[in-house]
Design a protein around this motif. Structure first.
Motif, mmCIF file in Angstrom:
data_model
loop_
_atom_site.group_PDB
_atom_site.id
_atom_site.type_symbol
_atom_site.label_atom_id
_atom_site.label_comp_id
_atom_site.label_asym_id
_atom_site.label_seq_id
_atom_site.Cartn_x
_atom_site.Cartn_y
_atom_site.Cartn_z
ATOM 1 N N MET A 25 16.497 -40.665 -61.479
ATOM 2 C CA MET A 25 15.968 -39.174 -61.095
ATOM 3 C C MET A 25 17.131 -38.110 -60.758
ATOM 4 O O MET A 25 16.972 -36.927 -61.371
ATOM 5 C CB MET A 25 14.914 -39.328 -59.804
ATOM 6 N N SER A 82 20.245 -38.610 -61.861
ATOM 7 C CA SER A 82 20.770 -38.471 -63.142
ATOM 8 C C SER A 82 20.166 -37.508 -64.048
ATOM 9 O O SER A 82 20.980 -36.391 -64.507
ATOM 10 C CB SER A 82 20.943 -39.754 -63.653
ATOM 11 N N ARG A 83 18.956 -37.609 -64.167
ATOM 12 C CA ARG A 83 17.887 -36.585 -65.009
ATOM 13 C C ARG A 83 18.080 -35.188 -64.463
ATOM 14 O O ARG A 83 18.353 -34.295 -65.238
ATOM 15 C CB ARG A 83 16.643 -36.873 -65.026
ATOM 16 N N VAL A 84 17.840 -34.891 -63.117
ATOM 17 C CA VAL A 84 17.890 -33.746 -62.388
ATOM 18 C C VAL A 84 19.305 -32.953 -62.808
ATOM 19 O O VAL A 84 19.427 -31.553 -63.078
ATOM 20 C CB VAL A 84 17.493 -33.581 -61.241
ATOM 21 N N GLU A 122 21.674 -34.819 -67.111
ATOM 22 C CA GLU A 122 21.557 -34.800 -68.500
ATOM 23 C C GLU A 122 21.653 -33.596 -69.025
ATOM 24 O O GLU A 122 22.397 -33.480 -70.082
ATOM 25 C CB GLU A 122 20.061 -35.378 -68.458
ATOM 26 N N HIS A 123 21.241 -32.449 -68.367
ATOM 27 C CA HIS A 123 21.572 -31.196 -69.271
ATOM 28 C C HIS A 123 23.040 -30.797 -69.476
ATOM 29 O O HIS A 123 23.459 -30.285 -70.522
ATOM 30 C CB HIS A 123 20.966 -30.053 -68.478
ATOM 31 N N LYS A 131 25.360 -32.766 -69.702
ATOM 32 C CA LYS A 131 25.962 -33.791 -70.814
ATOM 33 C C LYS A 131 25.689 -33.329 -71.929
ATOM 34 O O LYS A 131 26.288 -33.389 -72.987
ATOM 35 C CB LYS A 131 25.279 -35.193 -70.353
ATOM 36 N N SER A 132 24.338 -32.682 -72.252
ATOM 37 C CA SER A 132 23.737 -32.344 -73.477
ATOM 38 C C SER A 132 24.653 -31.036 -73.969
ATOM 39 O O SER A 132 24.726 -31.041 -75.128
ATOM 40 C CB SER A 132 22.340 -32.022 -73.383
#
Length: 68
Positions: free
Chosen positions: A1, A3-5, A8-9, A11-12
């Motif tokens: 969770m 990591s996603r919050v 992730e963005h 890194k994108s």
């Protein structure tokens, strides 16, 4: 969770969390400056005639291909 919050963005768009934080902070500063210039222009049409649009165009150039 977490990591996603938080990760992730950034890194994108090929950035670390810190790099993304600084980029977004600078971006928000320039948006604020553009907003103030637009407000001044609304009150005094002869002032800041192209300031806001110039800032927005520069911000767009810096962001429109990020993460591709």
């Amino acid at each position: 969770m977490i990591s996603r919050v938080f990760l992730e963005h950034p890194k994108s768009v090929d950035e670390t969390y810190g790099q993304h934080f600084l980029f977004a902070l600078r971006f928000s500063f320039w948006l604020f400056v553009a907003a103030v210039a637009a407000l001044v222009h609304a009150l005094i049409p002869a002032a800041c005639e192209k300031t806001a649009s110039t800032i927005i165009a520069k911000l767009y150039e810096r962001t429109h291909n990020r993460g591709r």
